[in-house]
Design a protein around this motif. Structure first.
Motif, PDB file in Angstrom:
ATOM      1  N   ASN A 281      50.036  43.961  39.742  1.00 43.04           N
ATOM      2  CA  ASN A 281      48.962  44.190  40.695  1.00 43.04           C
ATOM      3  C   ASN A 281      48.837  42.970  41.592  1.00 43.04           C
ATOM      4  O   ASN A 281      48.302  41.932  41.190  1.00 43.04           O
ATOM      5  CB  ASN A 281      47.643  44.442  39.960  1.00 43.04           C
ATOM      6  N   LEU A 283      47.517  40.943  44.940  1.00 47.36           N
ATOM      7  CA  LEU A 283      46.418  40.874  45.893  1.00 47.36           C
ATOM      8  C   LEU A 283      46.331  39.461  46.426  1.00 47.36           C
ATOM      9  O   LEU A 283      46.897  38.526  45.847  1.00 47.36           O
ATOM     10  CB  LEU A 283      45.092  41.292  45.247  1.00 47.36           C
ATOM     11  N   GLU A 309      46.017  43.929  49.582  1.00 47.00           N
ATOM     12  CA  GLU A 309      46.445  44.454  48.283  1.00 47.00           C
ATOM     13  C   GLU A 309      47.932  44.788  48.283  1.00 47.00           C
ATOM     14  O   GLU A 309      48.537  44.894  47.229  1.00 47.00           O
ATOM     15  CB  GLU A 309      45.635  45.713  47.921  1.00 47.00           C
ATOM     16  N   ASP A 310      48.501  44.999  49.456  1.00 45.90           N
ATOM     17  CA  ASP A 310      49.925  45.319  49.554  1.00 45.90           C
ATOM     18  C   ASP A 310      50.404  44.972  50.959  1.00 45.90           C
ATOM     19  O   ASP A 310      49.739  44.238  51.687  1.00 45.90           O
ATOM     20  CB  ASP A 310      50.183  46.789  49.199  1.00 45.90           C
ATOM     21  N   GLN A 349      40.118  49.080  54.401  1.00 46.54           N
ATOM     22  CA  GLN A 349      41.082  49.165  53.306  1.00 46.54           C
ATOM     23  C   GLN A 349      42.378  49.893  53.707  1.00 46.54           C
ATOM     24  O   GLN A 349      42.921  50.714  52.980  1.00 46.54           O
ATOM     25  CB  GLN A 349      40.441  49.817  52.070  1.00 46.54           C
ATOM     26  N   ASP A 373      43.460  50.931  49.889  1.00 50.24           N
ATOM     27  CA  ASP A 373      43.862  49.750  49.124  1.00 50.24           C
ATOM     28  C   ASP A 373      43.038  49.550  47.858  1.00 50.24           C
ATOM     29  O   ASP A 373      43.535  49.054  46.858  1.00 50.24           O
ATOM     30  CB  ASP A 373      43.751  48.503  50.000  1.00 50.24           C
ATOM     31  N   TYR A 375      40.372  47.428  46.932  1.00 55.85           N
ATOM     32  CA  TYR A 375      40.419  46.013  46.570  1.00 55.85           C
ATOM     33  C   TYR A 375      39.947  45.770  45.139  1.00 55.85           C
ATOM     34  O   TYR A 375      38.945  46.326  44.689  1.00 55.85           O
ATOM     35  CB  TYR A 375      39.555  45.190  47.522  1.00 55.85           C
ATOM     36  N   TYR A 376      40.674  44.914  44.435  1.00 55.60           N
ATOM     37  CA  TYR A 376      40.398  44.481  43.057  1.00 55.60           C
ATOM     38  C   TYR A 376      40.670  45.559  42.010  1.00 55.60           C
ATOM     39  O   TYR A 376      40.487  45.304  40.819  1.00 55.60           O
ATOM     40  CB  TYR A 376      38.952  43.989  42.896  1.00 55.60           C
ATOM     41  N   ASN A 378      43.444  48.625  40.415  1.00 61.34           N
ATOM     42  CA  ASN A 378      44.849  48.979  40.330  1.00 61.34           C
ATOM     43  C   ASN A 378      44.992  50.083  39.295  1.00 61.34           C
ATOM     44  O   ASN A 378      44.266  50.087  38.291  1.00 61.34           O
ATOM     45  CB  ASN A 378      45.689  47.756  39.948  1.00 61.34           C
ATOM     46  N   TYR A 384      40.137  43.363  38.710  1.00 59.02           N
ATOM     47  CA  TYR A 384      40.473  41.942  38.870  1.00 59.02           C
ATOM     48  C   TYR A 384      39.273  41.096  38.438  1.00 59.02           C
ATOM     49  O   TYR A 384      38.502  40.578  39.249  1.00 59.02           O
ATOM     50  CB  TYR A 384      40.854  41.676  40.321  1.00 59.02           C
ATOM     51  N   THR A 412      33.899  48.953  46.028  1.00 60.77           N
ATOM     52  CA  THR A 412      34.808  48.064  46.769  1.00 60.77           C
ATOM     53  C   THR A 412      34.686  48.241  48.280  1.00 60.77           C
ATOM     54  O   THR A 412      35.100  47.351  49.027  1.00 60.77           O
ATOM     55  CB  THR A 412      36.262  48.306  46.349  1.00 60.77           C
TER      56      THR A 412
END
Length: 507
Positions: A281, A283, A309-310, A349, A373, A375-376, A378, A384, A412
């Motif tokens: 994962n 980020l 994130e990617d 995102q 995305d 965020y945080y 996966n 995260y 998020t």
């Protein structure tokens, strides 16, 4: 307070080895399930419950940056009583209440570090913050803040910004590479609902950073760069309506450590599905800060952190997402010595759609859309966070708030602002005040039917006693109001004794 130990020394130059120590008592009380946001946030995960009575002790020796070779070490422990917080758990075909509290005692820090010239190597459990968002007044760095408990690991990098050869000091570089072991399996098992989603155990983390800075002695200095993190390895157990649906295990090989540092394609394992995926994962954030020094010694600094994130986020395809801040600092005593205003927005995102043709073998749709995305979050890893607290910014509501036992981030897509101000009432009495407003739309995959919001506020005073007794007394009053965090209020009082021992030694 300083104690000097004198002893017979050989003739020659003498140096001092300073050992700092600290002992404190912290008591907080409130009317919620957890303590208000500003009492909890950016305290390295030490204060989370609505009510607690804790003691802490710390001993440390800082590296001497003026010496070619130096070393440092630190130890810190916490312990005491904290109230329970209620979570839901699915057991024996029914939902039950699951009351949880932090450990009655824990090791917060234990580390050693070495320095040679401008390079440092450290091992152990150590607290440290990033260099873009102010530790006292900011809301917290997007990748590595002071919001969560530190994890054990090893790290190497520059001791600080170093001059790049042949630039005459006009360009400097700072960088770091670290690997950490996730030791929160027990916390996850104690808080997870074991009904839906998944739980991942035994993972590792990687962190890396590279910044460039223009000459700091000039009135205008600019810092730019990137930082990134990766969760990798581990075993994921998927639950559906209280029953284990599948167990997925990552490839436990040395290659995983390399691919965490340098993102690479998957290996075709059951975890990755096919080689189109990047293992782990990943980020991070693009960071930019510009500081301008005024003639009276004050500074004004603007900064910006853009999350990713990617590849879409790295390519800046996630709109205006990020943290935008401006900070003022002055070295003079006064009612205002520092102030920060931040606007944050994480709603784009990279768009609402994610489609990877590799997920569906045989599909006639060959195009890909890398959005949502989240965020945080996966699909394979837990949020995260460490022990329920976001490792990055505290703005995104940490999983410790999820009373339904979900260990991922539920909010998020968030927008809002954060304001903080600090100064001196008297030479010995400091104050700090903060306020934050957040509005959430949920996540790209689980949007809210109606938005939720929260307003958080806090004011604190810190008084340093005069005389031979070096005590610092701090008092805080804070509250949360809104559907996002619930309505609760709380207060905190801490008394800390700090001192140092200076031992003279031969050089």
């Amino acid at each position: 307070m300083a104690v000097v130990a004198a002893m017979a020394l050989p003739q020659g130059v003498k140096a001092q080895c300073q050992i700092d120590y600290e002992a404190g008592v912290t008591v907080n009380a409130g009317d919620g399930n957890l303590t208000p946001h500003y009492i909890m946030a950016n305290r390295y995960g030490t204060i989370t419950q609505a009510n607690s009575a804790l003691v802490n002790a710390r001993v440390s020796h800082a590296m001497d940056t003026t010496q070619r070779f130096s070393y440092g070490f630190g130890f810190e422990a916490w312990g005491g009583w904290a109230s329970d917080a209620d979570y839901q758990r699915y057991e024996s075909g029914k939902w039950v209440n699951n009351a949880q509290h932090p450990a009655r005692a824990w090791l917060q820090q234990l580390y050693g570090e070495l320095k040679y010239r401008g390079v440092t190597l450290a091992a152990g459990v150590q607290q440290h913050r990033n260099k873009i968002i102010d530790a006292q007044l900011g809301s917290g760095d997007l990748v590595l803040s002071g919001n969560a408990r530190p994890m054990p690991g090893v790290r190497a990098g520059f001791i600080d910004f170093q001059n790049i050869p042949f630039t005459n000091g006009w360009v400097q570089i700072d960088g770091e590479l670290a690997y950490y072991k996730d030791l929160q399996d027990s916390w996850l098992e104690n808080h997870y609902n074991f009904f839906s989603s998944s739980i991942t155990r035994g993972s590792y983390s990687n962190y890396k950073r590279c910044y460039f800075r223009t000459k700091p002695d000039e009135r205008l200095s600019v810092t730019v760069g990137m930082q990134a993190a990766c969760q990798f390895l581990g075993e994921r157990t998927i639950y559906f309506q209280g029953v284990i649906k599948e167990v997925q295990k990552s490839n436990d090989t040395f290659k995983a450590f390399y691919k965490a540092f340098l993102p690479s394609g998957g290996s075709g394992s059951s975890v990755q599905g096919d080689a189109d995926y990047y293992e782990g994962n990943h980020l991070g954030s693009w960071d930019l800060a510009a500081r301008y020094s005024l003639r009276d010694g004050s500074t004004v600094r603007g900064y910006f952190q853009k999350p990713f994130e990617d590849g879409s986020g790295i390519g800046l395809l996630n709109g205006w997402d990020g943290v935008y801040g401006i900070e003022y600092r002055t070295p003079k005593q006064g009612v205002i010595r520092g102030a920060v205003v931040e606007y944050f927005d994480f709603r784009n995102q990279s768009g609402p759609i994610h489609w990877a043709s590799g997920d569906f073998p045989g599909t006639p749709i060959a195009d890909n859309a890398t959005g949502s995305d989240d965020y945080y979050n996966n699909y394979f890893y837990n949020g995260y966070a460490n022990r329920g607290m976001a490792i990055g910014t505290s703005v995104l509501l940490s999983p410790i708030y999820n009373s339904d036992g979900v260990i991922k981030f539920r909010h998020t897509r968030v927008q809002g602002f954060h304001v903080a101000i600090a100064g001196n009432v008297t030479p010995r009495l400091n104050y700090c005040a903060k306020v934050m407003y957040r509005k959430s739309w949920g996540t790209p995959y689980v949007p809210l039917l109606a938005t939720e919001n929260a307003t958080s506020a806090m004011i604190e005073g810190e008084y340093r006693l005069s005389g031979a007794l070096p005590l610092t007394i701090k008092a805080q009053v804070a509250l949360d109001h809104g559907t996002l965090t619930g309505n609760n209020a709380g207060c905190l009082v801490s008394v800390v004794y700090r001192g140092s021992i200076n031992k003279i030694k031969g050089k």
